[in-house]
Design an enzyme around this catalytic site. Structure first.
Site, short mmCIF file in Angstrom:
data_model
loop_
_atom_site.label_atom_id
_atom_site.label_comp_id
_atom_site.label_asym_id
_atom_site.label_seq_id
_atom_site.Cartn_x
_atom_site.Cartn_y
_atom_site.Cartn_z
N ASN A 189 53.49 -13.86 19.26
CA ASN A 189 53.03 -12.67 18.43
C ASN A 189 53.71 -11.88 17.42
OD1 ASN A 189 55.47 -11.96 20.01
ND2 ASN A 189 54.21 -10.13 20.97
N CYS A 223 55.17 -9.46 17.00
CA CYS A 223 56.40 -8.82 17.02
C CYS A 223 57.82 -9.10 17.46
CB CYS A 223 56.85 -7.00 17.86
SG CYS A 223 54.91 -5.61 17.02
N GLU A 238 58.41 -11.06 20.41
CA GLU A 238 58.81 -11.01 21.39
C GLU A 238 57.89 -11.92 22.72
OE1 GLU A 238 56.93 -9.37 20.22
OE2 GLU A 238 55.64 -7.59 21.46
N1 UDP Z 1 49.87 -4.88 18.65
C1 UDP Z 1 49.06 -5.09 17.85
N2 UDP Z 1 49.24 -4.12 17.04
C2 UDP Z 1 49.51 -3.22 16.99
C3 UDP Z 1 50.50 -2.69 17.77
C4 UDP Z 1 51.53 -3.73 18.82
O1 UDP Z 1 48.59 -5.72 17.94
O2 UDP Z 1 49.79 -1.96 16.62
C5 UDP Z 1 50.93 -6.55 19.53
C6 UDP Z 1 51.80 -7.09 18.96
O3 UDP Z 1 51.78 -8.13 19.41
C7 UDP Z 1 52.89 -6.58 19.60
C8 UDP Z 1 52.36 -5.79 20.74
O4 UDP Z 1 51.08 -5.34 20.61
O5 UDP Z 1 54.19 -7.64 19.72
C9 UDP Z 1 53.43 -5.18 21.70
O6 UDP Z 1 53.73 -4.04 20.44
P1 UDP Z 1 54.38 -2.64 21.35
O7 UDP Z 1 55.13 -2.78 22.99
O8 UDP Z 1 55.28 -2.11 20.98
O9 UDP Z 1 52.77 -1.85 22.01
P2 UDP Z 1 52.15 -0.66 22.53
O10 UDP Z 1 51.94 -1.38 23.99
O11 UDP Z 1 53.54 -0.39 22.63
O12 UDP Z 1 51.03 -0.22 22.26
#
Ligand code: UDP
Length: 569
Positions: free
Chosen positions: A269, A271, A273
């Site tokens: 994905n 980021c 992970e």
């Molecule tokens: N992600 C996305 N756009 C964003 C931020 C995150 O598509 O602006 C997706 C992406 O796959 C990333 C995953 O959400 O690897 C997890 O990111 P994060 O944990 O920062 O998201 P949160 O749930 O905190 O918004």
């Protein structure tokens, strides 16, 4: 509710239901209620109304007490018509015009719903190859990536959050050198994170200064040779310049592919992970470790953690059930493997409150203990769910069938960045060190939020060295290292990302990776004056310590940083 003013601001702006005029239809409590209700409803065939109500209350409490939060799309969309709850997708890109533009369309649909997409462009024929139908020449993966990028840019304007992409190219693709340098200009391909897909053979060749073979993905024939060390040097040079590309170790991702009969893992994905098979999606969720302390605040409450892990696994498994997938292919794959990614946030905060410096062997040992405990309990919870609800449908194709390990989910753990979740919970993000004791955060649309680390504030008050003047001084530099007025012991404990050497960053990532089914989101921070050799050392150390990939960032190397130190005047 324990939400901070900043958290409420973010939720109101982007997460809470609104009518067509932008008026709020729910408050934050209402959002958690909506999500808990939607997710608990998946148990309808296993329990009665009373059972569902009890489960809903458990899920609600866990979120409202900020002990566990599901990824943003779940908070935004659960119990609403869109109903798309996953953060992570990987889409295949085949080498035909139809398939390329089909992937662009599918990505647009996913971005609209708040999800992020990863792609491997390795199957596209290289620049200059023949196009049979026209007799012309192919434009190659990088030029198509620009089309994906432009589509993402356009969708951004209508979506709840900006679309994010991961673009991967294998190290043996003939266009690899163009790929490595394609973001030299910072204004290009801005909606992508890029990673080079590295193989074991390549790493060995680089170590021994040997050449390696490029393969044309269309003809499968050798297409020239490059010196591996020189190519690694170019990756290092570009990463030093502006943090990209990162690298991922493809063979390692596939060694941990628990359903190899279903295909090869070629991308993660955005980021990094979450490695996934083509058309797989995964929903993530994170436990706020800072809220897992014992009542006296002196230790981690392992009993509470075990209970929270169990509930969180149940929650995430239910999300798979109630999720509305954007494509039938994704529906089939995702329900087939039932991957979930439980991780943590607030790691640095809990270390600080327990008096353990992030850059110490004690912290690494604690990481092994805590994540080992989470992994073990998450798998146990998945086993227990399997007894009631059955194993995941592709179980017979999985490595677990050979071992007789009956699981409900093909994977259970992932360490997400928790970019927004950590803001909502008011704790340090993922497993990163505190970025700065005090800083300014730019959120969407250039809004600025000022943050002071809560653990530091509490400690300063308790230890009697708090003053507004001191906080202002700290905010100017971000760190408390050598800061007059801060006791030496506190300086050693409250280390920030820039006080932590790259080696400790990598060691921490590796410690979490040892106990995580999927992968770990981590940025290895380097000081502005770091040399390219320092970057190379980070890559090699990440490889040697079993990480699945690595991303570095040298301070000040990109024009717009999401987080800025010293922004408070
Ligand atoms: N992600 C996305 N756009 C964003 C931020 C995150 O598509 O602006 C997706 C992406 O796959 C990333 C995953 O959400 O690897 C997890 O990111 P994060 O944990 O920062 O998201 P949160 O749930 O905190 O918004």
């Amino acid at each position: 509710m324990k939400l901070s003013e900043n958290a409420v601001k973010v939720l109101e702006k982007r997460y809470l239901s609104k009518d067509e005029n932008g008026n709020l239809l729910e408050n934050c409590e209402g959002m958690f209620r909506r999500v808990a209700k939607a997710v608990a409803s998946a148990d309808a065939e296993y329990t009665d109304e009373k059972g569902i109500a009890k489960l809903e209350q458990e899920f609600f409490d866990m979120m409202a007490d900020l002990e566990f939060l599901p990824n943003s799309p779940t908070l935004m969309n659960a119990g609403r018509p869109l109903g798309q709850l996953s953060a992570c997708f990987v889409l295949p890109v085949e080498d035909t015009m139809e398939d390329i533009f089909e992937a662009i369309k599918n990505a647009a649909l996913i971005h609209k719903s708040g999800g992020g997409t990863g792609f491997s462009f390795s199957r596209l024929r290289p620049k200059g190859a023949t196009v049979n139908s026209t007799g012309g020449v192919a434009s190659g993966p990088i030029s198509f990536m620009k089309v994906f990028n432009a589509a993402t840019e356009a969708v951004k304007q209508g979506g709840t959050r900006r679309g994010a992409n991961m673009g991967i190219l294998r190290i043996d693709h003939p266009d690899i050198l163009d790929f490595i340098s394609c973001k030299k200009d910072n204004s290009e391909i801005t909606n992508f994170n890029l990673s080079v897909g590295i193989t074991e053979d390549f790493m060995k060749a680089a170590e021994h200064n040997l050449e390696y073979e490029l393969i044309d993905p269309k003809t499968k024939l050798p297409a020239g040779k490059l010196n591996a060390k020189n190519v690694l040097d170019s990756i290092v040079e570009m990463a030093w310049k502006n943090g990209e590309p990162g690298i991922i170790f493809l063979d390692r991702l596939n060694k941990d592919n628990v359903v190899p009969k279903l295909g090869e893992i070629e991308s993660t994905n955005p980021c990094g992970e979450q490695p996934l098979l083509p058309y797989e999606a995964c929903n993530l969720g994170s436990i706020n470790l800072y809220n897992m302390l014992t009542d006296d605040g002196k230790a981690l409450n392992f009993a509470k953690l075990a209970e929270t892990v169990k509930k969180a696994v149940h929650f995430l498994d239910n999300v798979i059930e109630v999720n509305k997938y954007p494509l039938p292919e994704i529906d089939k794959m995702t329900r087939g493997t039932r991957k979930i990614g439980l991780g943590i946030m607030g790691w640095a905060d809990i270390l600080c409150s327990l008096g353990i410096p992030y850059n110490s062997q004690k912290a690494i040992d604690f990481a092994d203990k805590v994540m080992g405990f989470i992994q073990e309990n998450a798998q146990k919870a998945s086993r227990e769910l399997a007894e009631i609800k059955g194993v995941f449908p592709y179980y017979e194709d999985s490595v677990f069938a050979d071992r007789g390990l009956r699981l409900r989910n093909a994977t259970v753990t992932t360490i997400a960045p928790t970019g927004t979740l950590s803001l909502i919970a008011g704790v340090s993000s993922g497993i990163e060190p505190i970025f700065a004791i005090s800083y300014i955060r730019n959120v969407m649309d250039n809004n600025e939020l000022i943050e002071v680390n809560q653990v530091f504030r509490e400690t300063a008050v308790r230890e009697n060295f708090y003053s507004d003047e001191l906080m202002r001084r700290i905010a100017r530099v971000g760190t408390v290292r050598d800061m007059e007025g801060v006791p030496g012991k506190i300086q050693n404990i409250f280390v920030t990302a820039h006080d932590v050497s790259p080696e400790w960053h990598v060691k921490m990532q590796a410690a979490f990776q040892r106990h995580t089914d999927n992968a770990v989101s981590k940025t290895v921070n380097l000081g502005h004056t770091a040399a390219t050799d320092d970057v190379r050392e980070v890559f090699i150390l990440a490889y040697k310590t079993g990480c699945k990939g690595v991303t570095i960032y040298r301070d000040g190397s990109r024009d717009l940083q999401v987080l800025n130190i010293g922004g408070v005047k």
